[in-house]
Structure formats: structure tokens, C-alpha cells
Design an enzyme around this catalytic site. Structure first.
Site, short mmCIF file in Angstrom:
data_model
loop_
_atom_site.label_atom_id
_atom_site.label_comp_id
_atom_site.label_asym_id
_atom_site.label_seq_id
_atom_site.Cartn_x
_atom_site.Cartn_y
_atom_site.Cartn_z
CG ASP A 105 -0.69 -4.33 -16.39
OD1 ASP A 105 -1.41 -3.88 -15.50
OD2 ASP A 105 0.13 -5.25 -16.22
CB SER B 114 2.28 3.40 -17.48
OG SER B 114 3.46 3.18 -18.21
CG MET C 184 -1.49 -8.22 -6.83
SD MET C 184 -0.48 -7.36 -8.07
CE MET C 184 0.40 -8.77 -8.77
NE ARG C 185 -7.95 -11.75 -5.95
CZ ARG C 185 -7.94 -13.08 -5.92
NH1 ARG C 185 -8.54 -13.78 -6.87
NH2 ARG C 185 -7.34 -13.73 -4.94
CG LEU C 186 -7.00 -9.70 -15.11
CD1 LEU C 186 -7.12 -10.79 -16.17
CD2 LEU C 186 -6.38 -8.44 -15.70
CG ASN D 13 -3.25 -0.61 -12.48
OD1 ASN D 13 -3.09 -0.68 -11.25
ND2 ASN D 13 -2.56 -1.36 -13.32
CG HIS E 165 2.24 -1.80 -15.23
ND1 HIS E 165 1.96 -3.04 -14.69
CD2 HIS E 165 3.26 -1.97 -16.08
CE1 HIS E 165 2.80 -3.92 -15.24
NE2 HIS E 165 3.60 -3.30 -16.08
N GLY F 216 0.78 -1.24 0.00
CA GLY F 216 0.00 0.00 0.00
C GLY F 216 0.80 1.29 0.00
CB SER F 217 4.26 2.24 -0.94
OG SER F 217 4.35 1.78 -2.26
CG ASN F 218 1.60 3.50 -5.66
OD1 ASN F 218 2.00 4.51 -6.22
ND2 ASN F 218 2.17 2.32 -5.83
C1 GRF Z 1 3.13 -0.84 -7.50
O1 GRF Z 1 4.48 -0.94 -7.83
C2 GRF Z 1 2.29 -0.75 -8.73
O2 GRF Z 1 2.99 -0.30 -9.84
C3 GRF Z 1 1.85 -2.15 -8.99
O3 GRF Z 1 1.74 -2.74 -7.73
C4 GRF Z 1 2.64 -2.10 -6.83
C5 GRF Z 1 1.88 -1.80 -5.58
O4 GRF Z 1 2.71 -1.37 -4.54
N1 GRF Z 1 0.61 -2.15 -9.74
P1 GRF Z 1 2.07 -0.76 -3.25
O5 GRF Z 1 1.15 -1.79 -2.65
O6 GRF Z 1 1.36 0.51 -3.63
O7 GRF Z 1 3.24 -0.49 -2.33
#
Ligand code: GRF
Length: 192
Positions: free
Chosen positions: A149, A140, A94-96, A111, A113, A14-16
């Protein structure tokens, strides 16, 4: 000004999500996180939601590995709609996604990526870039469609591959770029 209502979906650390919630909390992002959803019971992203006081839910994904069971995906739509979510932000989910979500949120699911798409879709893209001998890779932000993606690219940020890079060092540099880029892109949706 009305704040854009976000729903954030993730399966991992969850860093994003943290970067987005931090930008909201310091008033740099005119959005409101209404709900964080994870398909993984003990995902760090749920702890982050709790830390920031954001409603959060674990959604057991059902019997499939790469997508949600259709009834679960319909429940996801219901939860997001009930929370008033206007923009769905995938942050390591991690799912479509399939028809229930794509039809409920047309053009409103994004999303991030870790590659310069269309290069290196799928998992561990930074390892793919390193193995291919790329000098530049990046991240991206794209709209989500039914493919892997493959949706329309909104924006990208380049990241250099440095001599001596390992998969870990390159991944860390890409993730740092992601944490800057994703809140900026979401801010554009707030203005629209
Ligand atoms: C990120 O690197 C993103 O590009 C990919 O999954 C990762 C998620 O990382 N889709 P986080 O859980 O946000 O740390």
C-alpha cells in the site's frame, strides 16, 4: 468512444467489483470489464463476474502466501494481455505484485485501501484507525508498486469515526465510501 478495457483482480467478496460493474452496466462508466481474476477458488468476486457476464478465471497462486509464484504471475500477465486489458484494478486482491505485473503495466495498476494512506497500511486498517483513536479515517486509491500500500496516492475520501463505532460499523462506512470513490477514479482514467 473507445471504452477503457479493465482487468479486475480480487480475493474476496467483491463489493468494489460489483460497484464498478454496476456503473458500467448503467452506462455511467465508459469502461469495459474484460476479465476478473481471483487467487481464491470460491471467492465471491468470481460469482459477481458470472452474474454480470464477465469472463473470469481462478488462478491457483502457487506455494507462496503473500505473492504469486513467478510463473503464475507471468501467466496472469499473459491472460490480461490476451484479454486486451489496459488498466488493472485491484479490488481486495490480497497478494503483492512483483516485476512481471509491474513491468507489464507500468502506472496502470491501481488499488483501493481502507485508510487515509500513508496511515495504516496493511490488513484491517479500520481496526488500526479505531485503536489509534482517530476521529477521521477513510479510503485511498493509489498506484501499485512493489510495497505494501505504498504507491503514489491518486485520491482519498474521508470517513468520520463516530462515537460508539465498532470495527464492523466503521468498516461498513468505509466500504460504502469505497464503492462510490473507486468507479469515479476509474472514470478519470477513461477520460485520459
Ligand atoms: C476493500 O475494503 C478494499 O479496501 C481492500 O479490500 C477490500 C475488498 O472488499 N483492499 P471487496 O472484496 O471489494 O468487498
Amino acid at each position: 468512444m473507445k471504452k477503457l478495457a479493465l482487468g479486475i483482480l480480487g480475493s474476496g467478496k467483491g463489493s468494489n467489483c460489483r460497484a464498478i460493474l454496476e456503473q458500467i452496466s448503467i452506462g455511467k462508466l465508459e469502461a469495459e470489464a474484460r476479465l476478473v481474476v481471483s487467487d481464491v477458488f470460491d471467492a465471491g468476486i468470481l460469482d459477481i463476474a458470472r452474474e454480470f457476464g464477465v469472463a473470469n478465471v481462478y488462478l491457483p497462486p502457487g506455494k507462496f502466501r503473500t505473492r504469486l509464484e513467478p510463473n503464475v504471475e507471468m501467466e496472469l500477465v499473459r491472460l490480461l494481455k490476451e484479454a486486451g486489458v489496459e488498466l488493472v484494478v485491484l479490488a481486495g486482491f490480497m497478494r503483492l505484485l512483483k516485476e512481471p505485473m509491474l513491468e507489464a503495466y507500468p502506472g496502470r495498476i491501481i488499488n483501493i485501501h481502507p485508510s487515509l494512506l500513508p496511515k495504516f497500511p496493511g490488513i484491517e486498517s479500520w481496526k488500526q484507525a479505531l485503536a489509534a483513536g482517530e476521529k477521521v479515517t477513510g479510503c485511498s486509491v493509489h498506484y501499485v508498486d512493489a510495497g505494501i500500500d505504498s504507491g503514489e496516492i491518486i485520491t482519498q475520501r474521508k470517513v468520520p469515526v463516530l462515537p460508539g463505532d465498532t470495527a464492523e460499523s466503521l468498516h461498513a462506512r468505509i466500504q460504502a465510501a469505497e464503492r462510490g470513490l473507486y468507479p469515479e477514479v476509474i472514470a478519470r482514467f477513461c477520460e485520459a
